[in-house]
Design an enzyme around this catalytic site. Structure first.
Site, mmCIF file in Angstrom:
data_model
loop_
_atom_site.group_PDB
_atom_site.id
_atom_site.type_symbol
_atom_site.label_atom_id
_atom_site.label_comp_id
_atom_site.label_asym_id
_atom_site.label_seq_id
_atom_site.Cartn_x
_atom_site.Cartn_y
_atom_site.Cartn_z
ATOM 1 N N ASP A 136 0.853 -1.191 0.000
ATOM 2 C CA ASP A 136 0.000 0.000 0.000
ATOM 3 C C ASP A 136 0.884 1.234 0.000
ATOM 4 O O ASP A 136 1.408 1.637 1.041
ATOM 5 C CB ASP A 136 -0.903 -0.001 1.232
ATOM 6 C CG ASP A 136 -2.067 -0.956 1.066
ATOM 7 O OD1 ASP A 136 -2.294 -1.780 1.964
ATOM 8 O OD2 ASP A 136 -2.737 -0.873 0.014
ATOM 9 N N ASP A 147 -10.391 -4.694 -1.564
ATOM 10 C CA ASP A 147 -9.381 -4.294 -0.588
ATOM 11 C C ASP A 147 -10.026 -3.391 0.468
ATOM 12 O O ASP A 147 -10.540 -2.328 0.154
ATOM 13 C CB ASP A 147 -8.265 -3.525 -1.328
ATOM 14 C CG ASP A 147 -7.175 -3.020 -0.402
ATOM 15 O OD1 ASP A 147 -6.210 -2.439 -0.904
ATOM 16 O OD2 ASP A 147 -7.295 -3.187 0.835
#
Ligand code: DX5
Length: 233
Positions: free
Chosen positions: A37, A179
């Site tokens: 991320d 996600d």
């Protein structure tokens, strides 16, 4: 929904002082790929991994790395993340002016282009780039932090993206990823809606029975929800 179920851990909740060991442990626990991320503190109010951090762990794991670029300048950053060892770059449709050009430039770097949609962004934003991507990420939280609550209202968007891929004849070539807030209680809804790549952070790292149990449990719940097959990347 012929794409296999794949478990993609977010390393956001990992111990940042031991990232090499953490990605090795994730591979040993049976995940299919690793998601980084990447946050720039502008597109989202958090700052995370630069390319050098990712590169430092590349030889500790044999699995594919994907970079989820939650950044305002993916065009300027793409080459560095590919050189750091990421084979897929996921850019946010909301972050770029020329999404079609950005995705083509990622392919020119030799990486797999992918696009992410924030919760408020309609599926129609990717209508004209389905031929350019190998993955569409439907965010099931507002991006920026791990540990947020899953947004079940995103399941209709997951199903819509899957339908768009079927209509475009791309459903066997393009993954649908979710996600945010993915765990034992939410994975079935996302998988039944059409997601086959499941990104999870908190639910994997906080499982009291350990990573291997968490990965296996998530995979079996997703498979049961879609009656599909699974395969390591
Ligand atoms: C949000 C992040 C998170 C992270 C996983 O910007 O992208 O979704 O990957 O978060 P949890 O802990 O909800 O699985």
């Amino acid at each position: 929904m012929s794409r296999p179920v794949m478990i993609a851990p977010s390393v956001l909740p990992a111990d940042f002082s031991r990232l090499g060991e953490e990605v090795a442990a994730l591979e040993a626990a049976g995940v299919d790929l690793i998601q980084w991320d990447v946050m720039d503190g502008q597109f989202v109010p958090n700052l995370t991994f630069g390319p050098d951090v990712i590169a430092s762990t590349r030889d500790r794991c044999t699995l594919p790395f994907e970079a989820h670029l939650m950044v305002l300048t993916p065009d300027a950053m793409a080459k560095d993340y590919v050189e750091a060892g990421c084979s897929r770059l996921i850019v946010h449709a909301e972050a770029v002016t020329h999404l079609h050009r950005t995705l083509g430039a990622i392919a020119d770097l030799g990486a797999s282009p992918a696009v992410a949609l924030n919760p408020a962004t309609p599926a129609s934003a990717v209508t004209h780039v389905l031929d350019l991507v190998d993955l569409v990420l439907v965010m099931t939280v507002n991006p920026g932090f791990g540990g947020q609550d899953y947004l079940p209202t995103m399941e209709s968007k997951v199903a819509e993206v899957r339908r768009m891929l079927v209509d475009a004849g791309r459903s066997d070539d393009v993954h649908v990823e979710v996600d945010g807030g993915i765990g034992p209680d939410t994975v079935a809804g996302a998988a039944a809606a059409g997601a086959n790549v499941l990104v999870a952070g908190s639910s994997l790292f906080r499982d009291p029975e350990g990573l291997e149990h968490a990965v296996s449990d998530l995979r079996s719940r997703a498979e049961a929800a879609r009656g599909g097959t699974t395969a390591r990347a």
